[in-house]
Motif scaffolding. Structure first.
Motif, PDB file in Angstrom:
ATOM      1  N   ARG A  42       0.667  -1.260  -0.022  1.00 47.07           N
ATOM      2  CA  ARG A  42      -0.028   0.054   0.057  1.00 47.07           C
ATOM      3  C   ARG A  42       0.942   1.252   0.193  1.00 47.07           C
ATOM      4  NH1 ARG A  42      -5.013  -1.531   4.413  1.00 47.07           N
ATOM      5  NH2 ARG A  42      -5.983  -3.049   2.974  1.00 47.07           N
ATOM      6  N   ASP A  43       2.026   1.273   0.330  1.00 48.78           N
ATOM      7  CA  ASP A  43       2.878   2.318   0.380  1.00 48.78           C
ATOM      8  C   ASP A  43       3.734   2.397  -1.055  1.00 48.78           C
ATOM      9  OD1 ASP A  43       4.473   4.509   1.272  1.00 48.78           O
ATOM     10  OD2 ASP A  43       5.406   3.662   3.007  1.00 48.78           O
ATOM     11  N   ARG A  44       3.307   2.938  -1.949  1.00 44.79           N
ATOM     12  CA  ARG A  44       3.778   2.814  -3.209  1.00 44.79           C
ATOM     13  C   ARG A  44       5.226   3.860  -3.146  1.00 44.79           C
ATOM     14  NH1 ARG A  44       0.210   0.087  -6.847  1.00 44.79           N
ATOM     15  NH2 ARG A  44      -1.069  -1.289  -5.254  1.00 44.79           N
ATOM     16  N   MET A  45       4.996   4.981  -2.643  1.00 47.09           N
ATOM     17  CA  MET A  45       5.968   5.694  -2.668  1.00 47.09           C
ATOM     18  C   MET A  45       7.220   5.219  -1.786  1.00 47.09           C
ATOM     19  SD  MET A  45       5.248   8.546  -4.274  1.00 47.09           S
ATOM     20  CE  MET A  45       6.748   9.466  -3.661  1.00 47.09           C
ATOM     21  N   ARG A  46       7.022   4.435  -0.827  1.00 45.02           N
ATOM     22  CA  ARG A  46       8.305   3.807  -0.227  1.00 45.02           C
ATOM     23  C   ARG A  46       8.793   3.092  -1.328  1.00 45.02           C
ATOM     24  NH1 ARG A  46       7.459  -0.715   4.227  1.00 45.02           N
ATOM     25  NH2 ARG A  46       9.526  -1.539   4.477  1.00 45.02           N
ATOM     26  N   MET A  47       8.139   2.183  -1.953  1.00 44.88           N
ATOM     27  CA  MET A  47       8.389   1.204  -3.002  1.00 44.88           C
ATOM     28  C   MET A  47       9.418   1.776  -3.905  1.00 44.88           C
ATOM     29  SD  MET A  47       6.195  -1.407  -5.424  1.00 44.88           S
ATOM     30  CE  MET A  47       5.356  -1.859  -3.987  1.00 44.88           C
ATOM     31  N   VAL A  48       8.846   3.325  -4.453  1.00 45.56           N
ATOM     32  CA  VAL A  48       9.603   3.799  -5.552  1.00 45.56           C
ATOM     33  C   VAL A  48      11.065   4.541  -5.038  1.00 45.56           C
ATOM     34  CG1 VAL A  48       9.478   5.779  -7.077  1.00 45.56           C
ATOM     35  CG2 VAL A  48       7.503   4.201  -6.699  1.00 45.56           C
ATOM     36  N   ALA A  49      10.781   5.122  -3.937  1.00 40.67           N
ATOM     37  CA  ALA A  49      12.016   5.700  -3.162  1.00 40.67           C
ATOM     38  C   ALA A  49      13.280   4.508  -3.138  1.00 40.67           C
ATOM     39  CB  ALA A  49      11.563   6.249  -1.775  1.00 40.67           C
ATOM     40  N   ASN A  50      12.781   3.211  -2.301  1.00 39.09           N
ATOM     41  CA  ASN A  50      13.613   2.278  -2.143  1.00 39.09           C
ATOM     42  C   ASN A  50      14.474   1.832  -3.428  1.00 39.09           C
ATOM     43  OD1 ASN A  50      13.575   2.459   0.565  1.00 39.09           O
ATOM     44  ND2 ASN A  50      11.829   0.584   0.483  1.00 39.09           N
ATOM     45  N   LEU A  51      13.742   2.189  -4.610  1.00 42.32           N
ATOM     46  CA  LEU A  51      14.187   1.425  -5.967  1.00 42.32           C
ATOM     47  C   LEU A  51      15.042   2.573  -6.552  1.00 42.32           C
ATOM     48  CD1 LEU A  51      14.170  -0.632  -8.184  1.00 42.32           C
ATOM     49  CD2 LEU A  51      12.131   0.480  -9.017  1.00 42.32           C
ATOM     50  N   MET A  52      14.938   3.989  -6.369  1.00 37.82           N
ATOM     51  CA  MET A  52      15.623   4.781  -6.977  1.00 37.82           C
ATOM     52  C   MET A  52      16.836   4.898  -6.900  1.00 37.82           C
ATOM     53  SD  MET A  52      13.575   6.336  -9.336  1.00 37.82           S
ATOM     54  CE  MET A  52      14.846   7.435  -9.605  1.00 37.82           C
ATOM     55  N   GLN A  53      17.356   4.787  -5.614  1.00 38.12           N
ATOM     56  CA  GLN A  53      18.708   4.977  -5.262  1.00 38.12           C
ATOM     57  C   GLN A  53      19.765   3.830  -5.976  1.00 38.12           C
ATOM     58  OE1 GLN A  53      19.825   5.803  -1.135  1.00 38.12           O
ATOM     59  NE2 GLN A  53      21.845   6.064  -1.645  1.00 38.12           N
ATOM     60  N   PRO A  54      19.300   2.570  -5.854  1.00 35.95           N
ATOM     61  CA  PRO A  54      20.094   1.532  -6.428  1.00 35.95           C
ATOM     62  C   PRO A  54      20.146   1.480  -7.985  1.00 35.95           C
ATOM     63  CG  PRO A  54      18.701   0.439  -4.960  1.00 35.95           C
ATOM     64  CD  PRO A  54      18.208   1.883  -4.963  1.00 35.95           C
ATOM     65  N   VAL A  55      18.796   2.077  -8.563  1.00 37.52           N
ATOM     66  CA  VAL A  55      18.973   2.172 -10.126  1.00 37.52           C
ATOM     67  C   VAL A  55      19.687   3.584 -10.405  1.00 37.52           C
ATOM     68  CG1 VAL A  55      17.358   3.157 -11.836  1.00 37.52           C
ATOM     69  CG2 VAL A  55      16.645   1.438 -10.289  1.00 37.52           C
ATOM     70  N   LEU A  56      19.966   4.463  -9.771  1.00 36.83           N
ATOM     71  CA  LEU A  56      20.782   5.560 -10.057  1.00 36.83           C
ATOM     72  C   LEU A  56      22.231   5.088  -9.889  1.00 36.83           C
ATOM     73  CD1 LEU A  56      19.287   8.384  -7.929  1.00 36.83           C
ATOM     74  CD2 LEU A  56      19.324   8.254 -10.453  1.00 36.83           C
ATOM     75  N   TRP A  57      22.580   4.152  -8.935  1.00 37.59           N
ATOM     76  CA  TRP A  57      23.954   3.606  -8.691  1.00 37.59           C
ATOM     77  C   TRP A  57      24.358   2.739 -10.060  1.00 37.59           C
ATOM     78  CZ3 TRP A  57      27.916   5.003  -5.643  1.00 37.59           C
ATOM     79  CH2 TRP A  57      27.661   5.738  -4.398  1.00 37.59           C
ATOM     80  N   LEU A  58      23.389   2.228 -10.787  1.00 37.28           N
ATOM     81  CA  LEU A  58      23.597   1.384 -11.534  1.00 37.28           C
ATOM     82  C   LEU A  58      23.529   1.990 -12.834  1.00 37.28           C
ATOM     83  CD1 LEU A  58      23.975  -1.852 -12.458  1.00 37.28           C
ATOM     84  CD2 LEU A  58      21.383  -1.918 -12.737  1.00 37.28           C
ATOM     85  N   LEU A  59      22.716   2.833 -13.350  1.00 39.66           N
ATOM     86  CA  LEU A  59      22.445   3.163 -14.595  1.00 39.66           C
ATOM     87  C   LEU A  59      23.248   4.477 -14.789  1.00 39.66           C
ATOM     88  CD1 LEU A  59      18.755   2.592 -15.214  1.00 39.66           C
ATOM     89  CD2 LEU A  59      20.573   1.246 -15.914  1.00 39.66           C
ATOM     90  N   VAL A  60      23.277   5.378 -13.792  1.00 42.03           N
ATOM     91  CA  VAL A  60      24.123   6.829 -13.937  1.00 42.03           C
ATOM     92  C   VAL A  60      25.585   6.648 -13.386  1.00 42.03           C
ATOM     93  CG1 VAL A  60      23.858   9.124 -12.909  1.00 42.03           C
ATOM     94  CG2 VAL A  60      21.958   7.930 -13.324  1.00 42.03           C
ATOM     95  N   MET A  61      25.723   6.182 -12.201  1.00 44.22           N
ATOM     96  CA  MET A  61      27.374   6.133 -12.059  1.00 44.22           C
ATOM     97  C   MET A  61      27.997   4.938 -12.736  1.00 44.22           C
ATOM     98  SD  MET A  61      28.762   5.475  -8.218  1.00 44.22           S
ATOM     99  CE  MET A  61      30.586   5.162  -7.942  1.00 44.22           C
ATOM    100  N   GLY A  62      27.225   4.048 -13.058  1.00 46.54           N
ATOM    101  CA  GLY A  62      27.890   2.662 -13.579  1.00 46.54           C
ATOM    102  C   GLY A  62      28.139   3.204 -15.230  1.00 46.54           C
ATOM    103  N   THR A  63      27.281   3.900 -15.774  1.00 45.50           N
ATOM    104  CA  THR A  63      27.501   4.397 -17.071  1.00 45.50           C
ATOM    105  C   THR A  63      28.534   5.312 -16.999  1.00 45.50           C
ATOM    106  OG1 THR A  63      25.148   3.883 -17.522  1.00 45.50           O
ATOM    107  CG2 THR A  63      26.608   5.293 -19.026  1.00 45.50           C
ATOM    108  N   GLY A  64      28.598   6.248 -16.069  1.00 51.38           N
ATOM    109  CA  GLY A  64      29.488   7.210 -16.135  1.00 51.38           C
ATOM    110  C   GLY A  64      30.934   6.800 -16.115  1.00 51.38           C
ATOM    111  N   LEU A  65      31.166   5.926 -15.106  1.00 46.39           N
ATOM    112  CA  LEU A  65      32.351   5.538 -14.686  1.00 46.39           C
ATOM    113  C   LEU A  65      32.903   4.455 -15.799  1.00 46.39           C
ATOM    114  CD1 LEU A  65      32.376   5.007 -10.808  1.00 46.39           C
ATOM    115  CD2 LEU A  65      33.295   6.765 -12.182  1.00 46.39           C
TER     116      LEU A  65
END
Length: 294
Positions: A42-65
């Motif tokens: 029922r807490d969709r915002m929590r689901m999205v928030a917990n997902l965003m940080q790993p996705v940023l590490w993988l797609l943004v930092m991983g791609t840049g480095l």
């Protein structure tokens, strides 16, 4: 006392409290686990928030480095960094969700719901076990969303590999949830809990080998990584991923060196056993804390 007093006297209703049994405790574990699943869904915002940080590490930092490493010399230029950090991102996703799931105990204490659970005719151990299993299932479910991005990191969608990663993430999630429950058992407000979690999560993450290889580190930093429980959760995930990749032995030594104790390579099965043992120790400590608390 006359007849009038007898008729107006308050009636005492006997309440029969069922005796504690294994069946009632198992039902309590199921109820607590089910509540955790409903709360998370029922807490969709929590689901999205917990997902965003790993996705940023993988797609943004991983791609840049990865672009930075591609222009370097030596074997590093032949490896996509996103592939290397993918196991670490899986562990990070599980860690964030598991620890914050354990934090709901503090929330329940503030609003009085925890007291109602503790006075129920079930053992407090059943409540703790249900909480840990619920947090582990929720965190593993969050990790499934990261597994869906495996193709973007160059990791094959091999059924055996995905099953291995799923099982390892569940064990990691259970251990981390038990650790969070152990801390939350004696904390009385959310601000203190989140402060302690932030203080503990960042060192655990950076000292686990999730974002860089553990080989070739300075001696003092290498010692710290060996005392980090998350190290023994990240390495089996990376070993599973690299076992399904066509990588040269030279690149294996650079990006998948494993964990060593004084030069001895720790086998994966022993790392898994360590994670399980740490989880049960944390679970036992959390049960003791709940039995001492009110």
């Amino acid at each position: 006392m006359d007849a009038t007093d007898a008729t107006t006297a308050p009636q005492v209703v006997r309440v029969r409290v069922p005796e504690r049994s294994v069946r009632h405790d198992l039902r309590a574990v199921k109820i607590v686990l089910h509540r955790e699943l409903i709360r998370f869904w029922r807490d969709r915002m929590r689901m999205v928030a917990n997902l965003m940080q790993p996705v940023l590490w993988l797609l943004v930092m991983g791609t840049g480095l990865s672009n930075l490493m591609a222009v370097g010399q030596g074997p590093a230029g032949d490896v996509d960094l996103r592939t290397f950090i993918f196991p670490g991102v899986c562990a990070m996703s599980v860690m964030f969700t598991a620890l914050f799931s354990a934090g709901s105990i503090v929330w329940d204490r503030e609003f009085g719901f925890l007291r109602e659970m503790l006075v129920a005719p079930v053992s407090r151990a059943a409540i703790v076990v249900g909480k840990c299993l619920g947090g582990a299932v929720v965190a593993t479910g969050q990790g499934v969303l990261i597994l869906a991005l495996a193709g973007l990191a160059g990791v094959p969608y091999d059924p055996v590999l995905l099953a291995e990663l799923l099982a390892l993430m569940f064990l990691t999630a259970f251990t981390l949830t038990a650790f969070g429950v152990l801390l939350a058992a004696r904390i009385t407000n959310m601000q203190s809990f989140f402060g302690i979690m932030q203080m503990g999560m960042m060192p655990m993450m950076f000292l686990s080998g999730a974002l860089y290889p553990l080989g070739g580190l300075p001696a003092w930093l290498s010692v710290l990584t060996r005392f980090n429980p998350l190290t023994y959760a990240v390495d089996p995930l990376r070993q599973a991923v690299f076992s399904h990749l066509d990588v040269s032995p030279e690149l294996q030594r650079v990006f998948n060196p494993g964990v060593t104790w004084n030069g001895w390579l720790v086998p994966v099965w022993l790392e898994v056993v360590l994670v399980v043992l740490i989880g049960f120790v944390m679970l036992a400590g959390a049960i003791v804390q709940f039995r001492r608390g009110d």
